[in-house]
Design a protein around this motif. Structure first.
Motif, PDB file in Angstrom:
ATOM      1  N   PRO A  89      52.052  24.055  50.741  1.00  0.00           N
ATOM      2  CA  PRO A  89      51.449  24.147  49.424  1.00  0.00           C
ATOM      3  C   PRO A  89      50.983  25.579  49.134  1.00  0.00           C
ATOM      4  O   PRO A  89      50.757  26.356  50.043  1.00  0.00           O
ATOM      5  CB  PRO A  89      50.265  23.188  49.507  1.00  0.00           C
ATOM      6  CG  PRO A  89      49.914  23.157  50.934  1.00  0.00           C
ATOM      7  CD  PRO A  89      51.194  23.372  51.690  1.00  0.00           C
ATOM      8  N   LEU A  90      50.864  25.886  47.857  1.00  0.00           N
ATOM      9  CA  LEU A  90      50.456  27.213  47.419  1.00  0.00           C
ATOM     10  C   LEU A  90      49.148  27.591  48.084  1.00  0.00           C
ATOM     11  O   LEU A  90      48.201  26.817  48.087  1.00  0.00           O
ATOM     12  CB  LEU A  90      50.297  27.208  45.896  1.00  0.00           C
ATOM     13  CG  LEU A  90      50.145  28.571  45.235  1.00  0.00           C
ATOM     14  CD1 LEU A  90      51.377  29.433  45.518  1.00  0.00           C
ATOM     15  CD2 LEU A  90      49.967  28.405  43.749  1.00  0.00           C
ATOM     16  N   LYS A  91      49.103  28.753  48.680  1.00  0.00           N
ATOM     17  CA  LYS A  91      47.924  29.163  49.427  1.00  0.00           C
ATOM     18  C   LYS A  91      47.199  30.297  48.714  1.00  0.00           C
ATOM     19  O   LYS A  91      47.812  31.260  48.277  1.00  0.00           O
ATOM     20  CB  LYS A  91      48.306  29.584  50.839  1.00  0.00           C
ATOM     21  CG  LYS A  91      48.836  28.411  51.624  1.00  0.00           C
ATOM     22  CD  LYS A  91      49.196  28.789  53.025  1.00  0.00           C
ATOM     23  CE  LYS A  91      49.694  27.545  53.732  1.00  0.00           C
ATOM     24  NZ  LYS A  91      50.348  27.823  54.959  1.00  0.00           N
ATOM     25  N   ARG A  92      45.896  30.132  48.600  1.00  0.00           N
ATOM     26  CA  ARG A  92      45.052  31.154  47.995  1.00  0.00           C
ATOM     27  C   ARG A  92      44.618  32.096  49.109  1.00  0.00           C
ATOM     28  O   ARG A  92      44.005  31.694  50.092  1.00  0.00           O
ATOM     29  CB  ARG A  92      43.848  30.512  47.325  1.00  0.00           C
ATOM     30  CG  ARG A  92      42.935  31.501  46.637  1.00  0.00           C
ATOM     31  CD  ARG A  92      41.834  30.804  45.860  1.00  0.00           C
ATOM     32  NE  ARG A  92      42.332  30.148  44.659  1.00  0.00           N
ATOM     33  CZ  ARG A  92      42.586  30.762  43.501  1.00  0.00           C
ATOM     34  NH1 ARG A  92      42.400  32.061  43.403  1.00  0.00           N
ATOM     35  NH2 ARG A  92      43.014  30.086  42.473  1.00  0.00           N
ATOM     36  N   THR A  93      44.955  33.367  48.947  1.00  0.00           N
ATOM     37  CA  THR A  93      44.604  34.371  49.940  1.00  0.00           C
ATOM     38  C   THR A  93      43.293  35.028  49.531  1.00  0.00           C
ATOM     39  O   THR A  93      43.114  35.409  48.376  1.00  0.00           O
ATOM     40  CB  THR A  93      45.714  35.440  50.032  1.00  0.00           C
ATOM     41  OG1 THR A  93      46.941  34.786  50.339  1.00  0.00           O
ATOM     42  CG2 THR A  93      45.396  36.459  51.101  1.00  0.00           C
ATOM     43  N   CYS A  94      42.381  35.131  50.496  1.00  0.00           N
ATOM     44  CA  CYS A  94      41.061  35.709  50.236  1.00  0.00           C
ATOM     45  C   CYS A  94      40.915  37.017  51.001  1.00  0.00           C
ATOM     46  O   CYS A  94      41.435  37.169  52.102  1.00  0.00           O
ATOM     47  CB  CYS A  94      39.966  34.752  50.702  1.00  0.00           C
ATOM     48  SG  CYS A  94      40.003  33.156  49.900  1.00  0.00           S
ATOM     49  N   GLU A  95      40.198  37.947  50.388  1.00  0.00           N
ATOM     50  CA  GLU A  95      39.900  39.200  51.069  1.00  0.00           C
ATOM     51  C   GLU A  95      38.536  39.713  50.626  1.00  0.00           C
ATOM     52  O   GLU A  95      38.064  39.384  49.540  1.00  0.00           O
ATOM     53  CB  GLU A  95      40.975  40.245  50.817  1.00  0.00           C
ATOM     54  CG  GLU A  95      41.141  40.666  49.387  1.00  0.00           C
ATOM     55  CD  GLU A  95      42.287  41.655  49.215  1.00  0.00           C
ATOM     56  OE1 GLU A  95      42.338  42.650  49.977  1.00  0.00           O
ATOM     57  OE2 GLU A  95      43.126  41.424  48.340  1.00  0.00           O
TER      58      GLU A  95
END
Length: 118
Positions: A53-59
């Motif tokens: 599934p679409l993954k939200r990347t955090c930084e």
């Protein structure tokens, strides 16, 4: 996130490795990430190139990195304080028992009272 942008599952795995026990509650983790994003300490984006599934990347943002640095410095001070307390405790516990008893006798209020005349 301080090392590189990560998605939630990677963050959870890293936390589990640091904590050494138990599982990270994903609901709590994602609520925390949204809260950090609202405070502009974390930024996120969806990457369509990652597998479903679409993954939200955090930084971390610049402000988030500064906050993390301040927090780490504060923890460093706390660690030094705890280490000093533990060293003092170890010195007291490892002192010979007789010496500790003599020191306690020296501070005995009954011994410090003047002798009765009589």
């Amino acid at each position: 996130m301080a090392e590189r942008p990560s998605y939630g599952y990677e963050i959870a795995e890293s936390l589990e490795g640091l904590l050494g026990e138990g599982r990270v509650n994903f609901g709590n983790l994602y609520r925390l990430l949204r809260s950090l994003e609202a405070e502009r300490l974390v930024g996120s984006s969806c990457n369509g190139e990652l597998p479903r599934p679409l993954k939200r990347t955090c930084e971390l943002t610049g402000e988030g990195a500064a906050m993390l640095g301040a927090w780490a410095a504060s923890l460093g001070v706390g660690v030094k304080t705890i280490e000093a307390l533990l060293q003092r405790y170890d010195a007291v516990v490892s002192a010979p028992r007789r010496s500790r008893e003599e020191n306690n006798h020296d501070n005995d209020p009954a011994r410090l009272r003047p002798a009765r005349a009589g």
